[in-house]
Design a protein around this motif. Structure first.
Motif, short mmCIF file in Angstrom:
data_model
loop_
_atom_site.label_atom_id
_atom_site.label_comp_id
_atom_site.label_asym_id
_atom_site.label_seq_id
_atom_site.Cartn_x
_atom_site.Cartn_y
_atom_site.Cartn_z
N TRP A 1 -1.32 12.36 14.24
CA TRP A 1 -0.97 10.85 13.85
C TRP A 1 -1.61 10.39 12.81
CZ3 TRP A 1 2.45 7.57 12.40
CH2 TRP A 1 1.99 6.36 12.17
N VAL B 1 -1.05 11.67 9.56
CA VAL B 1 0.36 11.37 8.92
C VAL B 1 0.37 9.93 8.68
CG1 VAL B 1 2.76 11.06 9.64
CG2 VAL B 1 1.59 13.13 10.35
N PRO C 1 10.11 -0.27 5.62
CA PRO C 1 11.40 -1.10 6.39
C PRO C 1 11.38 -0.21 7.62
CG PRO C 1 12.26 0.27 4.53
CD PRO C 1 10.57 0.26 4.26
N LEU D 1 8.85 6.50 17.91
CA LEU D 1 8.87 6.07 16.57
C LEU D 1 9.02 7.32 15.89
CD1 LEU D 1 7.84 4.35 14.18
CD2 LEU D 1 5.69 5.14 14.43
N ARG D 2 10.01 7.28 15.23
CA ARG D 2 10.31 8.43 14.02
C ARG D 2 10.17 8.06 12.57
NH1 ARG D 2 15.40 11.14 17.28
NH2 ARG D 2 14.32 11.26 19.44
N LEU D 3 9.82 9.06 11.88
CA LEU D 3 9.22 8.78 10.45
C LEU D 3 10.23 9.59 9.65
CD1 LEU D 3 5.60 9.46 11.10
CD2 LEU D 3 6.65 7.41 11.14
N ASP D 4 10.61 9.15 8.53
CA ASP D 4 11.67 9.73 7.53
C ASP D 4 11.03 10.91 6.96
OD1 ASP D 4 10.80 8.31 5.65
OD2 ASP D 4 12.93 7.84 4.75
N CYS D 5 11.62 11.67 6.04
CA CYS D 5 10.88 12.76 5.27
C CYS D 5 10.02 12.42 4.26
CB CYS D 5 12.27 13.62 4.75
SG CYS D 5 13.19 12.71 3.92
N ASP D 6 10.42 11.23 3.75
CA ASP D 6 9.56 10.90 2.47
C ASP D 6 8.39 9.78 2.92
OD1 ASP D 6 11.19 11.91 0.80
OD2 ASP D 6 12.33 10.25 0.53
N GLY D 7 8.54 9.53 4.37
CA GLY D 7 7.45 8.62 4.96
C GLY D 7 7.41 7.14 4.21
N ASP D 8 8.88 6.71 3.99
CA ASP D 8 8.91 5.30 3.53
C ASP D 8 9.88 4.66 4.43
OD1 ASP D 8 11.43 6.42 2.68
OD2 ASP D 8 10.77 6.24 0.45
N THR D 9 10.28 5.00 5.48
CA THR D 9 10.91 4.37 6.42
C THR D 9 10.78 4.69 8.05
OG1 THR D 9 13.04 4.45 4.62
CG2 THR D 9 13.48 3.73 6.89
N LEU D 10 10.63 3.85 8.66
CA LEU D 10 10.48 4.00 9.99
C LEU D 10 11.86 3.96 11.16
CD1 LEU D 10 7.43 1.78 10.58
CD2 LEU D 10 7.56 4.20 10.03
N LEU D 11 12.16 4.55 11.83
CA LEU D 11 13.07 4.47 12.63
C LEU D 11 12.66 4.28 14.27
CD1 LEU D 11 15.98 4.69 13.67
CD2 LEU D 11 15.96 7.01 13.84
N CYS E 1 17.14 12.70 8.18
CA CYS E 1 15.81 12.43 7.50
C CYS E 1 14.55 12.16 8.51
CB CYS E 1 15.69 11.62 6.63
SG CYS E 1 16.72 12.12 5.02
N PHE E 2 15.08 11.76 9.82
CA PHE E 2 14.10 11.09 10.75
C PHE E 2 13.76 12.07 11.83
CE2 PHE E 2 16.20 7.51 9.06
CZ PHE E 2 15.30 6.67 8.64
N ARG F 1 10.75 13.45 12.29
CA ARG F 1 9.34 13.58 12.79
C ARG F 1 9.06 12.49 13.88
NH1 ARG F 1 5.33 13.08 7.68
NH2 ARG F 1 6.79 11.47 6.98
N THR G 1 -0.83 11.20 20.27
CA THR G 1 -1.76 11.12 19.22
C THR G 1 -1.21 12.19 18.03
OG1 THR G 1 -3.18 12.77 20.18
CG2 THR G 1 -3.78 10.63 20.39
N VAL H 1 2.33 14.06 15.82
CA VAL H 1 3.55 13.79 15.10
C VAL H 1 4.13 15.25 15.30
CG1 VAL H 1 4.83 13.35 13.00
CG2 VAL H 1 2.79 12.01 13.53
#
Lengths: 139, 139
Positions: free
Chosen positions: A13, A16, A29, A86-96, B113-114, B116, B121, B123
């Motif tokens: 983590w 990332v 976001p 917590l999930r992250l998108d492919c571009d690392g610019d949005t959180l789910l 896209c989500f 990840r 500790t 991803v």
């Protein structure tokens, strides 16, 4: 990224975290989705401190743009969000955020903030408040 | 809004359209969710023209910030999104698109896209590509 090199299936983590793309205001976001029903509850913003606190405590903390400070969801209403994943998108610019929402997520007392649906030439209100907002936000 | 006056249950789209809050770049975040499974597929941005086109055609069109032009989702990959319903949040500053996604939504070939997930500790990559991206984006 070259697609000829397989991606690792697990990375630290800390590595990332350093690649996340915050905007010019230092915000990213964050979409909150109820983890079991799949209902999209709301979208808000996090800065690095809000994200770190959320991961550390398991209670979702956003950055309130209107108040200019950290906003521990439910601090006024009691309607908190527990982080399930917590999930992250492919571009690392949005959180789910997969969350377990206590009561309604919306300040109007509705389960979700997305209670207005465009249908033809009209916008319909498709959900009623679960709780009167005057009860949620007692004077 | 005063909570003592009941909200109307249906209002004209033209009236609501004028109240949407686009940011300083003229953009509004749009979350795409697969309408039947509830899977959150991606988050992208729309300007007024992209939103109007999406409603007019039923095919989702975003604004590509990297390319600086309208982006008809799937125009390169063929993996288009059909709009099932547009929803608006309470503040009018975020859109939720219920869509029917053809194939993978993600440029990596994954359904979402989500893919990840932060777990402890680490991803973890929690989804595999449905299609090799080199097939999606033929030279």
């Amino acid at each position: 990224m070259s697609h000829s090199v397989p991606e690792p299936t697990s990375v630290p983590w800390t590595a990332v975290r350093a690649t996340l793309k915050f905007d010019a205001q230092g915000l990213i976001p964050a979409i909150a989705q109820q983890y079991d029903s799949g209902e999209v509850l709301m979208m808000a913003w996090m800065n690095q401190a809000a994200l770190d606190e959320t991961l550390a405590t398991g209670r979702v903390c956003y950055w309130s743009r209107s108040r200019g400070r950290l906003w521990r969801k439910g601090e006024s209403s009691g309607q908190i969000q527990r982080l399930k994943e917590l999930r992250l998108d492919c571009d690392g610019d949005t959180l789910l955020l997969l969350v377990d929402q206590t009561g309604p997520a919306c300040h109007t007392g509705r389960a979700s903030c997305f209670y207005r649906a465009v249908r033809g030439t009209r916008v319909d209100i498709i959900a009623a408040p679960l709780i009167d907002p005057s009860v949620l936000y007692k004077a």
